[in-house]
Design a protein around this motif. Sequence first.
Motif, PDB file in Angstrom:
ATOM      1  N   UNK A 292       0.840  -1.205   0.000  1.00  0.00           N
ATOM      2  CA  UNK A 292       0.000   0.000   0.000  1.00  0.00           C
ATOM      3  C   UNK A 292       0.874   1.253   0.000  1.00  0.00           C
ATOM      4  N   UNK A 293       1.912   1.228   0.785  1.00  0.00           N
ATOM      5  CA  UNK A 293       2.837   2.362   0.835  1.00  0.00           C
ATOM      6  C   UNK A 293       3.451   2.597  -0.539  1.00  0.00           C
ATOM      7  N   UNK A 294       3.884   1.518  -1.180  1.00  0.00           N
ATOM      8  CA  UNK A 294       4.523   1.649  -2.489  1.00  0.00           C
ATOM      9  C   UNK A 294       3.550   2.171  -3.536  1.00  0.00           C
ATOM     10  N   UNK A 295       2.350   1.644  -3.552  1.00  0.00           N
ATOM     11  CA  UNK A 295       1.372   2.059  -4.569  1.00  0.00           C
ATOM     12  C   UNK A 295       0.916   3.499  -4.380  1.00  0.00           C
ATOM     13  N   UNK A 296       0.938   3.985  -3.152  1.00  0.00           N
ATOM     14  CA  UNK A 296       0.504   5.359  -2.874  1.00  0.00           C
ATOM     15  C   UNK A 296       1.625   6.382  -3.075  1.00  0.00           C
ATOM     16  N   UNK A 297       2.870   5.894  -3.179  1.00  0.00           N
ATOM     17  CA  UNK A 297       4.001   6.811  -3.335  1.00  0.00           C
ATOM     18  C   UNK A 297       4.311   7.613  -2.084  1.00  0.00           C
ATOM     19  N   UNK A 298       3.895   7.102  -0.944  1.00  0.00           N
ATOM     20  CA  UNK A 298       4.086   7.814   0.319  1.00  0.00           C
ATOM     21  C   UNK A 298       5.537   7.734   0.779  1.00  0.00           C
ATOM     22  N   UNK A 299       6.064   8.855   1.222  1.00  0.00           N
ATOM     23  CA  UNK A 299       7.411   8.866   1.802  1.00  0.00           C
ATOM     24  C   UNK A 299       7.367   8.222   3.185  1.00  0.00           C
ATOM     25  N   UNK A 300       8.436   7.503   3.535  1.00  0.00           N
ATOM     26  CA  UNK A 300       8.426   6.699   4.755  1.00  0.00           C
ATOM     27  C   UNK A 300       9.645   6.991   5.620  1.00  0.00           C
ATOM     28  N   UNK A 301       9.400   7.171   6.913  1.00  0.00           N
ATOM     29  CA  UNK A 301      10.446   7.313   7.922  1.00  0.00           C
ATOM     30  C   UNK A 301      10.189   6.257   8.989  1.00  0.00           C
ATOM     31  N   UNK A 302      10.979   5.188   8.955  1.00  0.00           N
ATOM     32  CA  UNK A 302      10.750   4.113   9.917  1.00  0.00           C
ATOM     33  C   UNK A 302      11.522   4.385  11.198  1.00  0.00           C
TER      34      UNK A 302
END
Length: 564
Positions: A292-302
């Motif tokens: 879902x994160x990949x398909x939405x193009x959302x930037x991620x900070x783990x």
Amino acid sequence: MKRQFLKAGFAGLLISGFLSHAAWSQSDPTGKRRITNTYAITNATIFASPGQPGTKATILFREGVIIGMGPNLSLPKEAQRIAGDSLFIYPGFIDGASSAGITKPKDPERPKDFVSSNPPDEIAGITPWRSATDQFSITGNQVDDWRKAGFTISQVLPDGGMIPGKAAIMILGNSGSVNVIQENTALAANFSGARGMYPATAAGVIAKFRDVYHNTTLALDHSRLFASTSGVKRPEMTPTHTAMAAVVQGQIPVIFKAETDLEARRAIALQREFGFKLVLAGLDNYETVIDLIKSSGTAVLIKLQVPDDKAIKNQKSDSVTTATKAQYARVKEAYDKALKQASLLEKAGVPFGFSTLDAKPGDAMKALRTMIKNGLTEKTALAALTTNPATILGIGKMAGTIEKGKMANFVISTDSIFKEESQIKHVVVDGYIFDYEVKKKSVNGDGKTENEPAAIAGQWDYTSQTPAGSSGGELIIAKNGVKYTGTITYADPSGNGKVTAPIKNVSVSGKKLTFQFDVNAGGMSLTVDITGEITGNAMDGTMSVGQFGSFPLTAKLTTPSLTL
């Protein structure tokens, strides 16, 4: 004539040369006061960017900016040299979302006519007009702890309710500097409700966020209509609407703190509904939403953290039922999956940075190495500390790699940063050098420690450089039991050839040598401090003389192992 002799002598070079050059003495290697604006870290192993092999080179930087890098770099006389022969240099780490240095604001007083079902925005934790810069303090212990862990830049989030305010990008450097790189870089948001009032639940937070966003859109439309059409009633833009406008207009992203997969789904659903830019921060459990994160193009900070393994260590192997064993297996499986999450993001092609929200500085490198042991590549791990957060924060032109023209932000370690035995020895932030204690390593197979003192006994020929010229002489060091004694020669300030003085307070720690000697110049008594890094038969260091500053010094061991 006497004045000419004074200038020619060792002490005279320091006095006459540096009384006239006091203007450029600004800071020192502790990061509190620079001795010179120009530094050179010589012959170090440099990893300029993720994926590039380490190369032996020298870095030259002035006033916090890299002005040169290469194996055969020509260095100006005023450059203070730091021996880097045994050191490894990486770009300074960047924290994508942090609470380091943030102080909690005072809770506003509730009005007399307070209604819990419809509280004022500020009471309900909706304060998008607040700035993290108003809550940030560079002098806090947390800032120093994260700097010690290698972090040089942090995007700090304000403390507060569901919409606490705007984030700011800060340089974790000198306490006397203006440390703001950029204000109002993102709107901070989370799913924490308000106590004893609306919105108290996660569902209430989502509904309230929709309400705030929608009303801001209507207020902006009304303002545009008022500006272009006569006869339209004047709009009333509240502080909330004014502060939210940058999000609605697509100028800044929303950083949603979303630790769980459910919170990540909720944040992405809001983003798809309204179309704002989204960054997910503090992700802790996210394996099931990677697609879902990949398909939405959302930037991620783990989160720069791994689960605690106490539950695994406390499992008993004897006298347990079959059901308990099955429960142990499920706990172990969940733990192993959690450790592999970062590698799954990498395999999915999702670039991510790190957030230190709720993480501990002392556990940062341990967590990173654990992720690497569980499938994350070193290249991606370094990118998550440097280039990826730089891109997410929009500061890639100034930080994230070691290049000419970029900020002088470095992590300097004793070995490859990903090795268990590696330790961070220096952190350079904005050109300020912070030194940290390196612990002695354990005894190895031949009975010696890797950190045992360097061999320094013998005759050394040294040369020092100051703006008034160069000077040199001989240094003789002898070892008597566990103590060191010796002498040093220098040009007599009165012009009568060479003078010899005893050295004192000699100390050797690993490859670091320090000692002092006294100089008498025209009735003035001065104490000279020498600090050097020894590599083989060479020493690269500095010579410090009280208020006159600190200057480069090099030496070579010409006759080893002298005794008195």
